[in-house]
Design a protein around this motif. Sequence first.
Motif, PDB file in Angstrom:
ATOM      1  N   ARG A  71       7.318  -4.513  -7.397  1.00 35.17           N
ATOM      2  CA  ARG A  71       6.011  -4.448  -6.732  1.00 35.17           C
ATOM      3  C   ARG A  71       4.907  -4.951  -7.655  1.00 35.17           C
ATOM      4  O   ARG A  71       4.012  -5.681  -7.236  1.00 35.17           O
ATOM      5  CB  ARG A  71       5.738  -3.006  -6.286  1.00 35.17           C
ATOM      6  CG  ARG A  71       4.447  -2.766  -5.566  1.00 35.17           C
ATOM      7  CD  ARG A  71       4.490  -3.391  -4.169  1.00 35.17           C
ATOM      8  NE  ARG A  71       3.260  -3.186  -3.471  1.00 35.17           N
ATOM      9  CZ  ARG A  71       3.105  -2.382  -2.433  1.00 35.17           C
ATOM     10  NH1 ARG A  71       4.121  -1.730  -1.943  1.00 35.17           N
ATOM     11  NH2 ARG A  71       1.930  -2.256  -1.874  1.00 35.17           N
ATOM     12  N   ALA A  72       4.968  -4.574  -8.933  1.00 36.80           N
ATOM     13  CA  ALA A  72       3.966  -5.000  -9.908  1.00 36.80           C
ATOM     14  C   ALA A  72       4.010  -6.517 -10.130  1.00 36.80           C
ATOM     15  O   ALA A  72       2.971  -7.135 -10.351  1.00 36.80           O
ATOM     16  CB  ALA A  72       4.168  -4.264 -11.229  1.00 36.80           C
ATOM     17  N   GLN A  73       5.194  -7.099 -10.044  1.00 34.48           N
ATOM     18  CA  GLN A  73       5.320  -8.549 -10.189  1.00 34.48           C
ATOM     19  C   GLN A  73       4.736  -9.290  -8.989  1.00 34.48           C
ATOM     20  O   GLN A  73       4.160 -10.357  -9.136  1.00 34.48           O
ATOM     21  CB  GLN A  73       6.782  -8.949 -10.379  1.00 34.48           C
ATOM     22  CG  GLN A  73       7.331  -8.592 -11.729  1.00 34.48           C
ATOM     23  CD  GLN A  73       8.816  -8.921 -11.841  1.00 34.48           C
ATOM     24  OE1 GLN A  73       9.449  -9.354 -10.887  1.00 34.48           O
ATOM     25  NE2 GLN A  73       9.369  -8.703 -13.022  1.00 34.48           N
ATOM     26  N   GLU A  77       9.165   6.273   2.495  1.00 24.89           N
ATOM     27  CA  GLU A  77       8.377   7.483   2.229  1.00 24.89           C
ATOM     28  C   GLU A  77       8.387   7.822   0.739  1.00 24.89           C
ATOM     29  O   GLU A  77       7.355   8.195   0.168  1.00 24.89           O
ATOM     30  CB  GLU A  77       8.938   8.671   3.024  1.00 24.89           C
ATOM     31  CG  GLU A  77       8.752   8.551   4.516  1.00 24.89           C
ATOM     32  CD  GLU A  77       9.426   9.686   5.261  1.00 24.89           C
ATOM     33  OE1 GLU A  77       8.701  10.523   5.842  1.00 24.89           O
ATOM     34  OE2 GLU A  77      10.677   9.745   5.251  1.00 24.89           O
ATOM     35  N   ILE A  78       9.546   7.677   0.120  1.00 26.50           N
ATOM     36  CA  ILE A  78       9.656   7.977  -1.317  1.00 26.50           C
ATOM     37  C   ILE A  78       8.897   6.933  -2.126  1.00 26.50           C
ATOM     38  O   ILE A  78       8.161   7.270  -3.067  1.00 26.50           O
ATOM     39  CB  ILE A  78      11.137   8.042  -1.751  1.00 26.50           C
ATOM     40  CG1 ILE A  78      11.857   9.175  -1.008  1.00 26.50           C
ATOM     41  CG2 ILE A  78      11.259   8.199  -3.261  1.00 26.50           C
ATOM     42  CD1 ILE A  78      11.290  10.566  -1.234  1.00 26.50           C
ATOM     43  N   TYR A  79       9.043   5.663  -1.751  1.00 25.28           N
ATOM     44  CA  TYR A  79       8.311   4.612  -2.458  1.00 25.28           C
ATOM     45  C   TYR A  79       6.802   4.790  -2.295  1.00 25.28           C
ATOM     46  O   TYR A  79       6.040   4.526  -3.230  1.00 25.28           O
ATOM     47  CB  TYR A  79       8.737   3.228  -1.969  1.00 25.28           C
ATOM     48  CG  TYR A  79      10.168   2.873  -2.306  1.00 25.28           C
ATOM     49  CD1 TYR A  79      10.749   3.242  -3.519  1.00 25.28           C
ATOM     50  CD2 TYR A  79      10.953   2.158  -1.408  1.00 25.28           C
ATOM     51  CE1 TYR A  79      12.055   2.908  -3.831  1.00 25.28           C
ATOM     52  CE2 TYR A  79      12.254   1.815  -1.718  1.00 25.28           C
ATOM     53  CZ  TYR A  79      12.804   2.194  -2.924  1.00 25.28           C
ATOM     54  OH  TYR A  79      14.099   1.855  -3.235  1.00 25.28           O
ATOM     55  N   ALA A  80       6.362   5.247  -1.135  1.00 23.90           N
ATOM     56  CA  ALA A  80       4.932   5.491  -0.920  1.00 23.90           C
ATOM     57  C   ALA A  80       4.427   6.590  -1.858  1.00 23.90           C
ATOM     58  O   ALA A  80       3.309   6.505  -2.376  1.00 23.90           O
ATOM     59  CB  ALA A  80       4.665   5.857   0.536  1.00 23.90           C
ATOM     60  N   LEU A  81       5.248   7.618  -2.083  1.00 25.23           N
ATOM     61  CA  LEU A  81       4.863   8.675  -3.031  1.00 25.23           C
ATOM     62  C   LEU A  81       4.745   8.113  -4.444  1.00 25.23           C
ATOM     63  O   LEU A  81       3.819   8.462  -5.187  1.00 25.23           O
ATOM     64  CB  LEU A  81       5.881   9.820  -3.005  1.00 25.23           C
ATOM     65  CG  LEU A  81       5.878  10.696  -1.762  1.00 25.23           C
ATOM     66  CD1 LEU A  81       7.088  11.620  -1.746  1.00 25.23           C
ATOM     67  CD2 LEU A  81       4.586  11.498  -1.673  1.00 25.23           C
ATOM     68  N   ALA A  82       5.664   7.229  -4.817  1.00 26.84           N
ATOM     69  CA  ALA A  82       5.610   6.607  -6.145  1.00 26.84           C
ATOM     70  C   ALA A  82       4.343   5.767  -6.293  1.00 26.84           C
ATOM     71  O   ALA A  82       3.647   5.847  -7.312  1.00 26.84           O
ATOM     72  CB  ALA A  82       6.850   5.745  -6.377  1.00 26.84           C
ATOM     73  N   LEU A  83       4.026   4.987  -5.277  1.00 22.66           N
ATOM     74  CA  LEU A  83       2.811   4.166  -5.312  1.00 22.66           C
ATOM     75  C   LEU A  83       1.571   5.047  -5.388  1.00 22.66           C
ATOM     76  O   LEU A  83       0.631   4.749  -6.128  1.00 22.66           O
ATOM     77  CB  LEU A  83       2.746   3.252  -4.097  1.00 22.66           C
ATOM     78  CG  LEU A  83       3.789   2.138  -4.040  1.00 22.66           C
ATOM     79  CD1 LEU A  83       3.737   1.435  -2.684  1.00 22.66           C
ATOM     80  CD2 LEU A  83       3.584   1.145  -5.173  1.00 22.66           C
ATOM     81  N   HIS A  84       1.580   6.132  -4.625  1.00 22.98           N
ATOM     82  CA  HIS A  84       0.441   7.053  -4.618  1.00 22.98           C
ATOM     83  C   HIS A  84       0.217   7.633  -6.016  1.00 22.98           C
ATOM     84  O   HIS A  84      -0.928   7.754  -6.472  1.00 22.98           O
ATOM     85  CB  HIS A  84       0.666   8.164  -3.597  1.00 22.98           C
ATOM     86  CG  HIS A  84      -0.480   9.111  -3.480  1.00 22.98           C
ATOM     87  ND1 HIS A  84      -1.692   8.763  -2.945  1.00 22.98           N
ATOM     88  CD2 HIS A  84      -0.592  10.410  -3.854  1.00 22.98           C
ATOM     89  CE1 HIS A  84      -2.512   9.800  -2.991  1.00 22.98           C
ATOM     90  NE2 HIS A  84      -1.873  10.808  -3.543  1.00 22.98           N
TER      91      HIS A  84
END
Length: 138
Positions: free
Chosen positions: A21-23, A62-69
């Motif tokens: 995502r950062a890339q 949902e899990i990835y959204a928590l990580a981004l948050h």
Amino acid sequence: MAQHTATDYFKRTIQHYLECRAQEDELFRPRYENPKKNIDQCCDYILDSVYKSGRNGFADDEIYALALHYYDEDDIKVGKHRECRVIVNHTIELTEEEKAEARREAMRRATQEAYAQLTKHPQAKKAASDKSNTPTLF
């Protein structure tokens, strides 16, 4: 294998997602590179959020959204460090070291089970033969 708060595979999965995502996302990159943030606290935040929800299953998004948050918020409350078992529903690619450890563990369990079977049978046969030779009044 040692038990971790978040399994190594879970941690690697989240970290891989965030790195990709950062890339791809120039706006997210500086947040991901924030020295005040790290993958261990990110996983603690995810696990604490999952625990507080009371649910047992989540979609990947949902899990990835928590990580981004976690990375998006500067003053996020990470929550408690949770000892738990994480199940990731993906094909797991094990390292050679992890494969060797799994083989050793499987051999140890197989040896214990075989030994238990060998030591169990003589007692069971003896108990059965004792019952057949015991006279009864009925």
